[in-house]
Scaffold this motif. Sequence first.
Motif, PDB file in Angstrom:
ATOM      1  N   ALA A 113      -6.150  -3.608   5.713  1.00 45.55           N
ATOM      2  CA  ALA A 113      -7.607  -3.926   5.641  1.00 45.55           C
ATOM      3  C   ALA A 113      -7.812  -4.446   4.311  1.00 45.55           C
ATOM      4  O   ALA A 113      -6.775  -4.542   3.427  1.00 45.55           O
ATOM      5  CB  ALA A 113      -8.317  -2.629   5.635  1.00 45.55           C
ATOM      6  N   PRO A 114      -8.984  -5.028   4.032  1.00 48.26           N
ATOM      7  CA  PRO A 114      -9.142  -5.573   2.636  1.00 48.26           C
ATOM      8  C   PRO A 114      -8.820  -4.758   1.227  1.00 48.26           C
ATOM      9  O   PRO A 114      -8.544  -4.958   0.546  1.00 48.26           O
ATOM     10  CB  PRO A 114     -10.673  -5.801   2.786  1.00 48.26           C
ATOM     11  CG  PRO A 114     -11.010  -6.239   3.897  1.00 48.26           C
ATOM     12  CD  PRO A 114      -9.990  -5.169   4.811  1.00 48.26           C
TER      13      PRO A 114
ATOM     14  N   PRO B 155     -11.246 -11.151   5.727  1.00 43.60           N
ATOM     15  CA  PRO B 155     -12.323 -10.248   5.201  1.00 43.60           C
ATOM     16  C   PRO B 155     -12.399  -8.891   5.942  1.00 43.60           C
ATOM     17  O   PRO B 155     -12.881  -8.081   5.305  1.00 43.60           O
ATOM     18  CB  PRO B 155     -13.585 -11.208   5.321  1.00 43.60           C
ATOM     19  CG  PRO B 155     -13.544 -12.171   6.337  1.00 43.60           C
ATOM     20  CD  PRO B 155     -12.307 -12.506   6.453  1.00 43.60           C
ATOM     21  N   ALA B 156     -12.375  -8.984   7.276  1.00 41.05           N
ATOM     22  CA  ALA B 156     -12.422  -7.789   8.237  1.00 41.05           C
ATOM     23  C   ALA B 156     -11.132  -7.092   8.542  1.00 41.05           C
ATOM     24  O   ALA B 156     -10.160  -7.416   8.572  1.00 41.05           O
ATOM     25  CB  ALA B 156     -12.967  -8.437   9.550  1.00 41.05           C
TER      26      ALA B 156
ATOM     27  N   GLN C  97       0.710  -0.994  -0.011  1.00 44.02           N
ATOM     28  CA  GLN C  97       0.143   0.062  -0.093  1.00 44.02           C
ATOM     29  C   GLN C  97       0.845   1.250   0.295  1.00 44.02           C
ATOM     30  O   GLN C  97       0.495   2.036  -0.712  1.00 44.02           O
ATOM     31  CB  GLN C  97      -1.045   0.006   1.164  1.00 44.02           C
ATOM     32  CG  GLN C  97      -1.934   1.412   1.248  1.00 44.02           C
ATOM     33  CD  GLN C  97      -3.011   1.477   0.074  1.00 44.02           C
ATOM     34  OE1 GLN C  97      -3.176   0.525  -0.650  1.00 44.02           O
ATOM     35  NE2 GLN C  97      -3.021   2.633  -0.107  1.00 44.02           N
ATOM     36  N   ILE C  98       2.105   1.265   0.775  1.00 43.56           N
ATOM     37  CA  ILE C  98       3.122   2.324   0.647  1.00 43.56           C
ATOM     38  C   ILE C  98       3.646   2.781  -0.414  1.00 43.56           C
ATOM     39  O   ILE C  98       3.395   3.835  -1.197  1.00 43.56           O
ATOM     40  CB  ILE C  98       3.930   2.081   1.690  1.00 43.56           C
ATOM     41  CG1 ILE C  98       3.496   2.067   3.302  1.00 43.56           C
ATOM     42  CG2 ILE C  98       5.144   3.301   1.488  1.00 43.56           C
ATOM     43  CD1 ILE C  98       4.614   1.733   4.286  1.00 43.56           C
ATOM     44  N   GLY C  99       3.582   1.550  -1.418  1.00 48.93           N
ATOM     45  CA  GLY C  99       4.158   1.482  -2.840  1.00 48.93           C
ATOM     46  C   GLY C  99       3.014   2.330  -3.481  1.00 48.93           C
ATOM     47  O   GLY C  99       3.297   3.142  -4.390  1.00 48.93           O
ATOM     48  N   ARG C 100       1.866   2.018  -3.423  1.00 48.27           N
ATOM     49  CA  ARG C 100       0.685   2.384  -4.190  1.00 48.27           C
ATOM     50  C   ARG C 100       0.553   3.830  -3.994  1.00 48.27           C
ATOM     51  O   ARG C 100       0.405   4.748  -4.730  1.00 48.27           O
ATOM     52  CB  ARG C 100      -0.753   1.765  -3.914  1.00 48.27           C
ATOM     53  CG  ARG C 100      -1.019   0.784  -4.730  1.00 48.27           C
ATOM     54  CD  ARG C 100      -2.258   0.269  -4.837  1.00 48.27           C
ATOM     55  NE  ARG C 100      -2.469  -0.366  -3.191  1.00 48.27           N
ATOM     56  CZ  ARG C 100      -2.153  -1.400  -3.028  1.00 48.27           C
ATOM     57  NH1 ARG C 100      -1.677  -2.631  -3.722  1.00 48.27           N
ATOM     58  NH2 ARG C 100      -2.271  -1.873  -1.700  1.00 48.27           N
TER      59      ARG C 100
ATOM     60  N   PRO D 138      -2.914  -7.953  -0.803  1.00 49.11           N
ATOM     61  CA  PRO D 138      -4.013  -8.961  -0.766  1.00 49.11           C
ATOM     62  C   PRO D 138      -4.596  -9.518   0.605  1.00 49.11           C
ATOM     63  O   PRO D 138      -5.062 -10.442   0.660  1.00 49.11           O
ATOM     64  CB  PRO D 138      -3.211  -9.991  -1.331  1.00 49.11           C
ATOM     65  CG  PRO D 138      -1.836 -10.090  -0.894  1.00 49.11           C
ATOM     66  CD  PRO D 138      -1.900  -8.634  -0.644  1.00 49.11           C
ATOM     67  N   TYR D 139      -4.524  -8.294   1.351  1.00 46.89           N
ATOM     68  CA  TYR D 139      -5.109  -8.764   2.862  1.00 46.89           C
ATOM     69  C   TYR D 139      -6.198  -9.275   2.764  1.00 46.89           C
ATOM     70  O   TYR D 139      -6.564 -10.295   3.417  1.00 46.89           O
ATOM     71  CB  TYR D 139      -5.027  -7.332   3.737  1.00 46.89           C
ATOM     72  CG  TYR D 139      -5.689  -7.451   4.911  1.00 46.89           C
ATOM     73  CD1 TYR D 139      -4.917  -7.417   6.060  1.00 46.89           C
ATOM     74  CD2 TYR D 139      -7.123  -7.546   5.305  1.00 46.89           C
ATOM     75  CE1 TYR D 139      -5.601  -7.452   7.273  1.00 46.89           C
ATOM     76  CE2 TYR D 139      -7.693  -7.728   6.292  1.00 46.89           C
ATOM     77  CZ  TYR D 139      -6.859  -7.324   7.650  1.00 46.89           C
ATOM     78  OH  TYR D 139      -7.427  -7.797   8.865  1.00 46.89           O
TER      79      TYR D 139
END
Lengths: 371, 371, 371, 371
Positions: free
Chosen positions: C301-302, C312-313, C140-143, C306-307
């Motif tokens: 989080a989702p 799912p939570a 996510q940091i990369g994104r 691919p968390y």
Amino acid sequence: MGSIGVGLIGTGYMGKCHALAWNAVAPTFGDVDRPRLVHLGEANEALAQAKAAELGFARASGDWRAVIADPEVEIVSITTPNQFHAEMAIAALEAGKHVWCEKPMATSEADAAAMCEAARRSGKVAVLGYNYIQSPAIRQIGRLLAEGAIGAVNHVRVEMDEDFMADQTAPFNWKHDAKSGYGALDDFAVHPLSLLTMLIGPVSSVVCDMAKLGADRALADGGRRAVETHDIAQVLMRFADGVSGALMVNRAAWGRKGRLALQIFGSAGSILFDQERANEFQIYSTSDPAAVQGFRTVLTAPEHEPYGRFVPAPGHGLGFNDLKVIEAREVLRAVADEPARVIDFAAGLAIERTVHAMARSFQTRGWVDVA
Amino acid sequence: MGSIGVGLIGTGYMGKCHALAWNAVAPTFGDVDRPRLVHLGEANEALAQAKAAELGFARASGDWRAVIADPEVEIVSITTPNQFHAEMAIAALEAGKHVWCEKPMATSEADAAAMCEAARRSGKVAVLGYNYIQSPAIRQIGRLLAEGAIGAVNHVRVEMDEDFMADQTAPFNWKHDAKSGYGALDDFAVHPLSLLTMLIGPVSSVVCDMAKLGADRALADGGRRAVETHDIAQVLMRFADGVSGALMVNRAAWGRKGRLALQIFGSAGSILFDQERANEFQIYSTSDPAAVQGFRTVLTAPEHEPYGRFVPAPGHGLGFNDLKVIEAREVLRAVADEPARVIDFAAGLAIERTVHAMARSFQTRGWVDVA
Amino acid sequence: MGSIGVGLIGTGYMGKCHALAWNAVAPTFGDVDRPRLVHLGEANEALAQAKAAELGFARASGDWRAVIADPEVEIVSITTPNQFHAEMAIAALEAGKHVWCEKPMATSEADAAAMCEAARRSGKVAVLGYNYIQSPAIRQIGRLLAEGAIGAVNHVRVEMDEDFMADQTAPFNWKHDAKSGYGALDDFAVHPLSLLTMLIGPVSSVVCDMAKLGADRALADGGRRAVETHDIAQVLMRFADGVSGALMVNRAAWGRKGRLALQIFGSAGSILFDQERANEFQIYSTSDPAAVQGFRTVLTAPEHEPYGRFVPAPGHGLGFNDLKVIEAREVLRAVADEPARVIDFAAGLAIERTVHAMARSFQTRGWVDVA
Amino acid sequence: MGSIGVGLIGTGYMGKCHALAWNAVAPTFGDVDRPRLVHLGEANEALAQAKAAELGFARASGDWRAVIADPEVEIVSITTPNQFHAEMAIAALEAGKHVWCEKPMATSEADAAAMCEAARRSGKVAVLGYNYIQSPAIRQIGRLLAEGAIGAVNHVRVEMDEDFMADQTAPFNWKHDAKSGYGALDDFAVHPLSLLTMLIGPVSSVVCDMAKLGADRALADGGRRAVETHDIAQVLMRFADGVSGALMVNRAAWGRKGRLALQIFGSAGSILFDQERANEFQIYSTSDPAAVQGFRTVLTAPEHEPYGRFVPAPGHGLGFNDLKVIEAREVLRAVADEPARVIDFAAGLAIERTVHAMARSFQTRGWVDVA
């Protein structure tokens, strides 16, 4: 045959977790035979076949009764929606199978009692899927309490909060319907109670209040409908041994995602834990030198069994799904008639009864003794 | 004469804080005349003289009535032990002085009511020393709530915990005596209630439980004596506008030193605060992008008035005693008939009544409406 | 044949992780065929058989060449001690197998270069086991960096610290021997460099210092021996695109257990991450309103792929071993010729060269360009 | 006359802090005579008069030389812009006054050396306003190090970061001009060095890199101008006694507001501190039981002198300005010829020389010995 034969009914998220756990328990622990994944049951044959291939099961059926009837199946994982638990678990027990059933136990106190009775009659292992009790941090907290690391416990506070029901603009859904139960009390309270059961002991009396976010919700097809459940519940508790406490649950608490926060106060220290940072806990001890007393943040480590079965280095962390692998190991212990850290159907029934006592207190606006 | 003439009665810790605040309010804020420190009263002449030299007061007396009688004194800081508040405050008000009196207001509801009545009759400013409401973080939280930053508040939890009563091996002291009051409820509950008064609104009904650490304590001279007060209290609350909440106070919570923790949940976010880290607060907002929603830790800064009066750079931090300087500025505002952020005697009486309602609920084991 | 056939050489901790990952990748992701665990190699036949049963492999051999020769094996997991990586990986590639080899790549730059060349010649997939790059938070940091969430990056600091070498009273062991390499630089620096490779880009020049805890250590059989490696290394870095940074690694930092802490500063915000709390990251954005700017703690989080394949939570957390499952999925992508997030042998060689440049800088006491 | 007579030159933020400290030192500590605020100097008579009334000074002048010449003034607080420090401090010392001068010491190494020489010749107290060394947490860390609580220190990392220069769209200002100095190195490095001086000892050699955010900035009146200073600096350091370390400073680090973070590693534990949470520090000790080792967060308390002079209860917190009050007490100790915790002009000169060595290292691209 050798290793235990496993059946699985249901392949939603929890079914997947059971399958992953059955796959991982032998490599992870290295001290049990690898279970044989024998028979998977789903709502129809095609889905069952696809899931069996994906999850590694040898056989598949579109009828759950075939799983239970399979002579190679010795234990049945039940991970279907809650309303099916009682029927399936009782059938499996009566067929002489061990049962590992997801929580919550059942949708009524009567069903839970019937499950408990079926387990008793069968003499088989009947375990509920309370995974939070398996966390290395929680287990270590249990050991510390038992060793008297914080002296005699006198007070405890537990919070369980998430925010999946917090959006008040979202339309009415089945969780707003009284048929789904009380609300946050059913959804959440059983989890903290599973921890309190392990760490503190039984609750003896409660006074409870519940609250809604709003009186009604939009219906998908226009109009509005009264909300019948409560997203917020809070309870003052007394425990059998004089400990006092508070339990607060909220499934509409913006920003809370998987908070399950414990504060345990004793005569010689305190212990804190929050499931959102599940790989650590905090302890304050009066035996530390005065000038450097403080809450110590302990990262889970091989010292905290069974962390070391997963990772040899401290501070690297386990995940939520790993708890299920630990639970699988405990279920295998129970099957082998060894001491096991599980919530069985009898302990599960006591938890259910505590929840129902809370709900009665909300109705009667007064203190209620837990039967 | 110019600037306001100040009298001070009592020079314990809070007396020192008042003196420091009167000294610092003009340099810090730069928008008021420097108050003249006119007359200090203490238990005897010698102590009064010594303290006047240390704290910077021009005159000193061994009789508090001389302070009140001093024509140059326009406002009297009362920081004596609680049992003297009523007599002194009423006398000062009747002498036509403004009063800034430390909390708790009085040792009985009747005294508090009499003080309130004296203030009303006098037309003078009568303010209680509730300092936590002055913190830049708390003020900013108030602004955020007013702006709707987290939508409509629906739930609140407040904890106030310290550990100065936690040592169970310490002998019986006056705080274990019923004459000192209820216990944690008097000591602590008024502080969170001062915040709730400012941030949420009045409490309408409560159910309360209290607990002791142990039944009795050693006496200094041998033998044991029954503990009559409760170090732990916990309360479920409903507020006038439908908000629900819990209040938990514990003066025997090992490891907690100055915890005063707020959790405020709203329809569009949440806000957290803990006095142990008073120079920050946390906010979760649903208006942040989904993938980066989280609790934001905001360090207090010049944006959070009146932080900038103390330090021009953000994140450098104010201290506990600085709250009294802010309070002094607000008291001066009240004296100047400007809108002021204070808990006056009327608001203070409402807080006292809420505490007494909690105590009654513990006696009656049921919900009690706050009068 | 259908799904991919897997060989595994080595069954220590990383071997176990590969086996668990191969078992879990299909159930977890639900979008790939379940790999067939074909052939396991260990140091001798008996151990190989036992491990195959435990880890779920069909065949077992006491000779690793049998694994590579097995026609049903299409990809080989190499998890043996580092000195064997080059020989085994090159042999496997030459046999036309894909290779998934644990880091560090090799014990010399020459070996690493040979591995890289073998991979190039073979045209097969050759991936190194850099698992930290797979974490949902890091992804996510990369994104966020790619989206410009914090503007243009201008400065970065990375720390990697553990304490397994911190006990100075422990006797001399093989990690104090120069044959094991430079010390913390080999053990640790490759990990932060794998992250920097993904998030920032290549390092262009470095100046490095290293330090020992003490000059010598006790020998198990009496006497003392000079310590030849450095438990502490610290490096100033410049990146190709003008970014500056510091890298600090310490395998003797008491209290650090799995710290891998990133601080990334940009023109419009900052991002923080620490592997000890791997299920969260922090972001500060100048686009937040001024009065509530602060570091936001985001729980994975989702939303953070691919968390959601695991849980799912949000906020429930993945574990260290789950990173290997994600990595397995990426390896399968690479095998399927899809874009994959992996450090292949070419990227791995660049990391090795950066480490060797750091070591040279320590020798020459000056800045060194990374070739 | 009795108590000490104080002169103050300059009434910006630091002047206000000195005035507040001189006002507060006697009430706070209760063990010194209340200083007499004799004479205040400002740029003109009117401003001086207004500030004297606000800050509580008896006399005021528009000429700073009048302050120094005032026979009742025994000590002079110098809080004017940096370029005036040398002239004023030397004049005051030559006039036989003690001097308490704000940091940074001077704008050139030559001026600093001249100040140091003037102090030596005068035999008077000459102290620099390094306030961070006065914090109860830092003092306690010093005591812990001296007691060997973490054994022998082997490594230290220090970061000082704020974000007031981070906005790259802001126009060129005087801090971008080479006349203002090196950049972050002048602004910030002296603070961490003051702590290292107290806690670790002198730096012996350094290698330093510096970086800019961008090559140029917009001019207020159109066009652009090259940025001549560096907002980022990072340094590898060796200390006289073999300790290694890193120093990183950044005045353009978004989200950092008053970070001054220390990590000190020793043979038996570690200590952490961050000025953004100045009322706590962390210690890890290998003497804790293995299963509960972790960083302990210690809230400052009366045990941590002189915290208890400000607040009798632990965990309530001091503010940034309180550090100046502690410093005033230490200055008075120095004046009374008692052991005092201060950075005098000689120690200050050593800090300046270390900073200049860092700058030379950046020029020469190599290691530089600190003279």
